[in-house]
Each structure stands twice: as structure tokens, then as C-alpha cells.
Design an enzyme around this catalytic site. Structure first.
Site, PDB file in Angstrom:
ATOM      1  N   GLN A  67      -5.177  -1.964   9.413  1.00  0.00           N
ATOM      2  CA  GLN A  67      -4.943  -3.274   8.804  1.00  0.00           C
ATOM      3  C   GLN A  67      -5.488  -4.388   9.699  1.00  0.00           C
ATOM      4  O   GLN A  67      -5.216  -4.421  10.898  1.00  0.00           O
ATOM      5  CB  GLN A  67      -3.430  -3.458   8.570  1.00  0.00           C
ATOM      6  CG  GLN A  67      -3.065  -4.716   7.829  1.00  0.00           C
ATOM      7  CD  GLN A  67      -3.522  -4.730   6.367  1.00  0.00           C
ATOM      8  OE1 GLN A  67      -3.637  -3.689   5.721  1.00  0.00           O
ATOM      9  NE2 GLN A  67      -3.779  -5.911   5.844  1.00  0.00           N
ATOM     10  N   LYS A 102       0.840  -1.200   0.000  1.00  0.00           N
ATOM     11  CA  LYS A 102       0.000   0.000   0.000  1.00  0.00           C
ATOM     12  C   LYS A 102       0.880   1.257   0.000  1.00  0.00           C
ATOM     13  O   LYS A 102       0.610   2.217  -0.724  1.00  0.00           O
ATOM     14  CB  LYS A 102      -0.940  -0.020   1.212  1.00  0.00           C
ATOM     15  CG  LYS A 102      -2.054  -1.034   1.045  1.00  0.00           C
ATOM     16  CD  LYS A 102      -2.794  -1.362   2.325  1.00  0.00           C
ATOM     17  CE  LYS A 102      -3.721  -2.558   2.066  1.00  0.00           C
ATOM     18  NZ  LYS A 102      -4.343  -3.106   3.276  1.00  0.00           N
ATOM     19  N   ASP A 130     -11.683   1.939   3.293  1.00  0.00           N
ATOM     20  CA  ASP A 130     -11.811   0.480   3.259  1.00  0.00           C
ATOM     21  C   ASP A 130     -13.254   0.060   2.955  1.00  0.00           C
ATOM     22  O   ASP A 130     -13.508  -1.093   2.593  1.00  0.00           O
ATOM     23  CB  ASP A 130     -11.470  -0.076   4.651  1.00  0.00           C
ATOM     24  CG  ASP A 130     -10.244  -0.974   4.643  1.00  0.00           C
ATOM     25  OD1 ASP A 130      -9.897  -1.487   3.573  1.00  0.00           O
ATOM     26  OD2 ASP A 130      -9.667  -1.146   5.725  1.00  0.00           O
TER      27      ASP A 130
HETATM   28  N1  GUN Z   1      -6.523  -7.310   5.688  1.00  0.00           N
HETATM   29  C1  GUN Z   1      -6.569  -7.996   4.515  1.00  0.00           C
HETATM   30  N2  GUN Z   1      -7.188  -7.256   3.556  1.00  0.00           N
HETATM   31  C2  GUN Z   1      -7.543  -6.093   4.138  1.00  0.00           C
HETATM   32  C3  GUN Z   1      -8.209  -4.921   3.659  1.00  0.00           C
HETATM   33  O1  GUN Z   1      -8.628  -4.812   2.492  1.00  0.00           O
HETATM   34  N3  GUN Z   1      -8.373  -3.931   4.578  1.00  0.00           N
HETATM   35  C4  GUN Z   1      -7.948  -4.036   5.861  1.00  0.00           C
HETATM   36  N4  GUN Z   1      -8.177  -3.004   6.681  1.00  0.00           N
HETATM   37  N5  GUN Z   1      -7.332  -5.111   6.342  1.00  0.00           N
HETATM   38  C5  GUN Z   1      -7.127  -6.117   5.473  1.00  0.00           C
END
Ligand code: GUN
Length: 285
Positions: free
Chosen positions: A97, A53, A120
Site C-alpha cells: 500500500q 480490500k 497493482d
Molecule cells: N494507494 C492508493 N491507491 C493505491 C493502489 O491502487 N495501490 C497501492 N499499492 N497503493 C495505493
């Protein structure tokens, strides 16, 4: 028939390039999109995702901040960080996350994020807006799935879409998005009887269960489009999806590979959601 392979990797790269141009343009009007990513603990997979990211932010010109917190972080401490980010103008999007360490309450964290910074798309209000067909932040993985379906060239109108998996973050929103495009949608899950028969009746199969090669290739109808959200590491180190790829590829019209399918799209859509948040915060759209 051998399927055409839908390269999420290439499609995501193209979208990031387009977005980078948009960000350059926005910056000339004083709009600087910013994303905060909070990571708690030391889950190796999460560390890889967060690094991807950050890389995508650099590539698209989005300002990014990583907040690393120890595994021992208390719920109040994490909520306090979210509140602080909620109040900062240079942060347009907040992503905490997941998974969080077991002692932390993910739902409470999701609900603490300001809805206009919920890039998200996990907040119940964002999901509720999706349910009623209103403009919202769509969670990044299903948003990426929809882009890949569009790229496959198949119109969903009147088609039978089978979604395997009913998670809040992937299966349910993917089903709603397909419904919005006038598909007939079936959601299957671990208690579904005769999953093979359901999948065999599908024009489009979207699989997000997190179980290696659980959907057998010979279940796939000839000419179907297959989107595999799964990414599983086998004991021998190989990465495989939730679909038995080599067999499915001989029947499908189009299929996503693993890796290089849905995964890169998720990150690209997060970048797009962050820019959307920035544009809204600037009041220019
Ligand atoms: N963990 C795995 N995929 C994601 C996601 O798309 N967003 C978040 N916040 N955590 C994740």
C-alpha cells in the site's frame, strides 16, 4: 440535459458477485487465489483502503493476508518481506500500500515485486507491456475507469479523450488504454495552457489530479462522458471529486459520482487481477 449517473458502486458489486462464482469454480479445481497486502505505518486513509480490500477478498472468496509493519521499518526489512511473499505459492498477488513513509523508496519496492504477482500493475515491466499493447496486469484504477466507460455505452473509437493528470498509476495508463481503443488522446497536467479549452473539446474527460473541483462544470461539452477519479475531503467534511459535479452533471451525458464512482471499481479490479494471477500460476489459461 441531466447526465445519467454511472454507479461504480453497483457495477463493482456486480463484478465482485460474478468473480465470486468464478472463484468457487476455481476452488473445485484446487485453485485458491491469494492476495498479500503490505501496509507500513499508520496512514488513516491507507488503513481504510486496506480494510476495503480485505472485505472484498472475503466477499469474493479470495484468501488474503495483511502484513502490518511499523513506520520505522527499514528498506531492507520491507524488501525482505516482499521477497518472502514472492517465493510463496499460496500468494498469487502482492500489493504494497502506498504512500510509504518518506524514508522508504517506493520505486525499489515496486521493482522487487515479481512481475507475475504485480496485481497493482505498477512494475515498469507491466507498464512497458501496456505501452506496446501486450497482455499485462493493468493498474486497478485505470482498469476500473475503462469498465465505467464501457458501461456508459460510448465507443471510444475516433473520439477525443482528455485525461487531466499524468501520474504513472492513473493518468498515463488511462491514456494508453483509451489509445488502444482508437481514441484521440490528450494528456493535460499542471502546466497545460488553457485547460478549460482542452476539456471543452473532449467527448470524454478523465480527471485524476487530486484537487477538489478543479475541473469546472461549465468546461464540459454537452453530451460528454465524465469520469472523476478524485476523492478529496473538504474542511467542512464533505467528500468531493476533482470535477465540479453539480454543474457538470447538467451538461454531461454520463458522469461518475464521488463517492461511489471510480473508488469501488479499483478494489473490484484488484480482485480480478488476483484471480487472473492465480489462473496463470495454475497454468489453466
Ligand atoms: N494507494 C492508493 N491507491 C493505491 C493502489 O491502487 N495501490 C497501492 N499499492 N497503493 C495505493
Amino acid at each position: 440535459m441531466s447526465a445519467s449517473v454511472i454507479s461504480g458502486k453497483a457495477i463493482a458489486a456486480a463484478r465482485r458477485a460474478t468473480l465470486a462464482l468464478r472463484v468457487t469454480e476455481l476452488k473445485t479445481s484446487g485453485v485458491n487465489p491469494g492476495l498479500a497486502v503490505v501496509i507500513v505505518g499508520e496512514d488513516p486513509a491507507s488503513e481504510v483502503y486496506v480494510r476495503n480490500k480485505e472485505k472484498a477478498c472475503v466477499e469474493t472468496g479470495i484468501y488474503s493476508e495483511k502484513i502490518e509493519m511499523p513506520t520505522t521499518t527499514k528498506q531492507e526489512e520491507l524488501l525482505a518481506v516482499v521477497q518472502e511473499l514472492n517465493g510463496r505459492d499460496e500468494i498469487d498477488g502482492i500489493l504494497v500500500q502506498f504512500p510509504l513513509p518518506d524514508h522508504l523508496d517506493e520505486d525499489a519496492v515496486i521493482e522487487a515485486i515479481r512481475v507475475d504477482k504485480d496485481v497493482d500493475g505498477f512494475h515498469p515491466e507491466s507498464i512497458g507491456r501496456l505501452v506496446v499493447g501486450k497482455e499485462t496486469f493493468v493498474s486497478c484504477t485505470p482498469a476500473g475507469v475503462m469498465v465505467l466507460l464501457e458501461e456508459s455505452g460510448m465507443s471510444l473509437e475516433g473520439k477525443h479523450v482528455v485525461v487531466v493528470g499524468r501520474s504513472n498509476n492513473v493518468g498515463k495508463p488511462a491514456a494508453l488504454l483509451c489509445l488502444e481503443q482508437h481514441a484521440t488522446v490528450t494528456i493535460c497536467h499542471s502546466r497545460t495552457q488553457d485547460l478549460g479549452a482542452q476539456v471543452a473539446s473532449a467527448d470524454v474527460v478523465i480527471v485524476a489530479v487530486g484537487r477538489p473541483e478543479m475541473v469546472k462544470g461549465d468546461w464540459i461539452k454537452n453530451g460528454a462522458v465524465v469520469i472523476d477519479v478524485g476523492i478529496n475531503r473538504l474542511p467542512d467534511g464533505r467528500l468531493v471529486g476533482d470535477v465540479e459535479y453539480e454543474v457538470a452533471k447538467e451538461r454531461a451525458a454520463a458522469i461518475t459520482p464521488v463517492p461511489g464512482g471510480v473508488g469501488p471499481m479499483t478494489v473490484a479490479m484488484l480482485m480480478e487481477n488476483t484471480v487472473k494471477a492465480a489462473v496463470r500460476h495454475a497454468g489453466i489459461e
